[in-house]
Design a protein around this motif. Structure first.
Motif, PDB file in Angstrom:
ATOM      1  N   TYR A 164       0.854  -1.198   0.000  1.00 20.60           N
ATOM      2  CA  TYR A 164       0.000   0.000   0.000  1.00 20.60           C
ATOM      3  C   TYR A 164       0.889   1.247   0.000  1.00 20.60           C
ATOM      4  N   ASP A 194      -2.090   5.271  -3.230  1.00 20.93           N
ATOM      5  CA  ASP A 194      -3.421   4.814  -2.844  1.00 20.93           C
ATOM      6  C   ASP A 194      -4.169   5.883  -2.063  1.00 20.93           C
ATOM      7  N   LYS A 243      -6.532   6.836  -5.094  1.00 15.02           N
ATOM      8  CA  LYS A 243      -7.569   5.793  -5.163  1.00 15.02           C
ATOM      9  C   LYS A 243      -8.490   5.794  -3.945  1.00 15.02           C
ATOM     10  N   ASP A 244      -7.898   5.936  -2.754  1.00 14.66           N
ATOM     11  CA  ASP A 244      -8.686   5.886  -1.521  1.00 14.66           C
ATOM     12  C   ASP A 244      -8.939   7.256  -0.918  1.00 14.66           C
ATOM     13  N   LYS A 274      -9.892  -2.765   2.906  1.00  8.98           N
ATOM     14  CA  LYS A 274      -9.471  -3.461   1.694  1.00  8.98           C
ATOM     15  C   LYS A 274      -9.544  -4.965   1.931  1.00  8.98           C
TER      16      LYS A 274
END
Length: 411
Positions: free
Chosen positions: A163, A195, A224-225, A276
Motif C-alpha cells: 500500500y 493509494d 484511489k482511496d 481493503k
C-alpha cells in the motif's frame, strides 16, 4: 524606537567592519559605492517594511522578501567579520607592541596593513552563503523533491502489503507567488499514483482566502482511496487580529469548507478506516497539539475512541512534539505517525543517507525524516511550502511517498 536605533547602529558597525575586506581587495570607487548602495537599500527596505509591524496584521510577500534579502546580506557578514576579527587578533597586539617598543615613529603608523589574501579568502567564503541564499529565494523554494521510503511492519494487514501513501505538509498557500510551479508540483504528486494522499496541516499562513487562488490546482489531486487532512497551528487564524470572534470562527469554517471542495476529508480528532479485502487500517487524525506556546487542541483519546488496540494505526498530527510528549508512551501502539511543522527551518545541509543538519535541531528533537522509538515510527515532512523567509537553502520542499510492506525488512 530605541530597539530600532540599536539594531541600525549594530548593523552599520558590523557592515563597516565587514567592508574592510571588500576595500582591501579593490580600490574601484564604483564597486565600493555599489557595496554601500546594496547594503543600505537592504537595511532601509527592512526598516521600512517592519517599523511598526504587527504580526497580527498579516505577513505579506514584501515582508518576506525584506527578510530574505536581509538574511542574504547578514549571513555573509558573519564570514567577513569572522575573518577580519581573526586577522585583528594578531594585528592589534602587534600594533601595541610596536607602539610601546618603537615609541613615536615619523609616520605614526603602527597597525600592519590588512593582508589581501585573507580578505580574498573571506570574500570567497562569504560568497558561498550569499549565492546559496539567493538561489534559495530564486529557485530553492520550488525545488520539489520526492522522497520515497519502504517501511516494514510485521502486523500490517495482508491486504495492505504494498500500500502506498503520499504525505504532504505545510502548504502555506499564502506564501506562493508562482502558480505554474505549484501546478508542476501537483502533477508530480499525482504521478506517484499513491493509494491515499495525507496532508498534515498548515494549509494557509493565516486566512482561508489565501487558498482560493489555488483551490482548483489542489483540487486536481487524486488518489484511489481519497485525500485526508488535519489542521496545523496556522490554520486556526491565531496570528491575525480579527475584528471579532465570529470573524475568526468564520475564517476557520471557510477553510474547512474549501478543503472539502478540494476533495479533502478533514479529520478533527476522529478516525477514518481504510478498508481493503475485509481488512482495515485506522487513519487517526488529531487537531494541532504542540509545545512552546502552540495550540493544544489535539485529543488523541477522543480521536481513537472507535479504534481497537489490535488495529494497524496511522496517526496524522501536525507537530512532532505531540509524538514525543504523548504518542510514544500512549497505551495504544501507533505504528506510524505523520507530522510536519518544522519546515527543517528551510535552511540546512543535507546529503541523503549520509548527513543531515539544520539549526532547527536545537529546537526540535525530531525535525526531518523518519525516526523510530519503541517500535513506533514518525516521518517529519520538511514541508511543501515556505513561511517568512521566501526561500529554501539545502532543505528542499518535500513530497513524501511511503510504501507499506508486511515483514521485518529495514525501513
Amino acid at each position: 524606537m530605541i530597539r530600532w536605533i540599536i539594531f541600525i547602529v549594530i548593523f552599520l558597525v558590523a557592515d563597516f567592519y565587514a567592508f574592510q575586506a571588500f576595500r582591501t581587495v579593490t580600490k574601484n570607487n564604483i564597486l565600493l559605492a555599489l557595496y554601500w548602495v546594496i547594503t543600505l537599500f537592504v537595511l532601509g527596505n527592512f526598516v521600512f517594511q517592519f517599523y511598526g509591524f504587527n504580526r497580527s496584521d498579516g505577513f505579506s510577500h514584501t515582508h518576506g522578501y525584506a527578510v530574505g534579502f536581509l538574511i542574504a546580506v547578514v549571513v555573509p557578514f558573519i564570514f567577513l567579520i569572522g575573518a577580519m576579527f581573526l586577522e585583528d587578533v594578531f594585528r592589534v597586539p602587534q600594533a601595541l607592541y610596536r607602539y610601546f617598543t618603537e615609541g613615536q615613529n615619523e609616520q605614526g603608523k603602527y597597525m600592519a596593513s590588512r593582508r589581501q589574501f585573507i580578505s580574498k579568502i573571506a570574500l570567497g567564503l562569504a560568497a558561498i552563503p550569499f549565492a546559496s541564499i539567493i538561489y534559495g529565494i530564486y529557485k530553492g523554494r520550488y525545488n520539489y523533491k520526492v522522497l520515497k521510503y519502504t517501511m516494514y511492519f510485521e502486523d500490517l494487514p495482508e491486504a495492505f502489503d504494498g500500500y502506498k501513501l503520499t504525505q504532504l505538509s505545510d502548504i502555506h498557500s499564502g506564501s506562493f507567488d508562482d502558480m505554474e510551479k505549484v501546478e508542476y508540483a501537483v502533477d508530480l504528486i499525482n504521478e506517484q499514483d499513491s493509494d491515499v494522499i495525507l496532508f498534515t496541516g498548515d494549509m494557509v499562513n493565516n486566512k482561508a482566502e489565501e487558498l482560493i487562488p489555488y483551490k482548483s490546482v489542489f483540487g486536481r489531486l487524486k488518489a484511489k482511496d481519497g485525500l485526508y487532512s488535519v489542521l496545523g497551528n496556522h490554520d486556526y487564524g491565531d496570528y491575525v487580529k480579527w475584528e471579532s470572534a465570529a470573524a475568526k470562527k468564520k475564517n476557520l469554517d471557510d477553510l474547512k469548507a474549501i478543503q472539502k471542495e478540494m476533495g479533502f476529508n478533514l479529520l478533527l480528532n476522529e478516525t477514518n478506516f481504510l478498508e481493503k479485502n475485509g481488512e482495515r487500517i485506522a487513519l487517526v487524525g488529531v487537531e494541532n497539539w504542540g509545545v512552546g506556546g502552540f495550540k493544544q487542541v489535539g485529543d488523541l483519546k477522543k480521536a481513537s475512541q472507535n479504534v481497537k488496540a489490535s488495529d494497524f494505526k496511522i496517526l496524522m498530527s501536525h507537530d512532532p512534539t505531540h509524538w514525543e510528549k504523548q504518542v510514544i508512551d500512549d497505551d495504544y501502539h501507533y505504528h506510524l505517525t505523520l507530522s510536519g511543522h518544522t519546515h527543517g527551518m528551510q535552511f540546512g545541509i543535507e546529503i541523503p543517507g549520509w548527513f543531515k543538519w539544520s539549526p532547527v535541531k536545537w529546537r526540535y528533537k525530531y525535525w526531518a525524516g523518519i525516526y523510530k522509538e519503541k517500535d513506533q515510527f514518525i516521518n517529519v515532512n520538511r514541508g511543501f511550502g515556505y513561511l517568512a523567509f521566501p526561500g529554501r537553502v539545502g532543505i528542499w520542499p518535500e513530497i513524501t511517498v511511503i510504501e507499506l510492506k508486511k515483514g521485518s525488512g529495514v525501513a
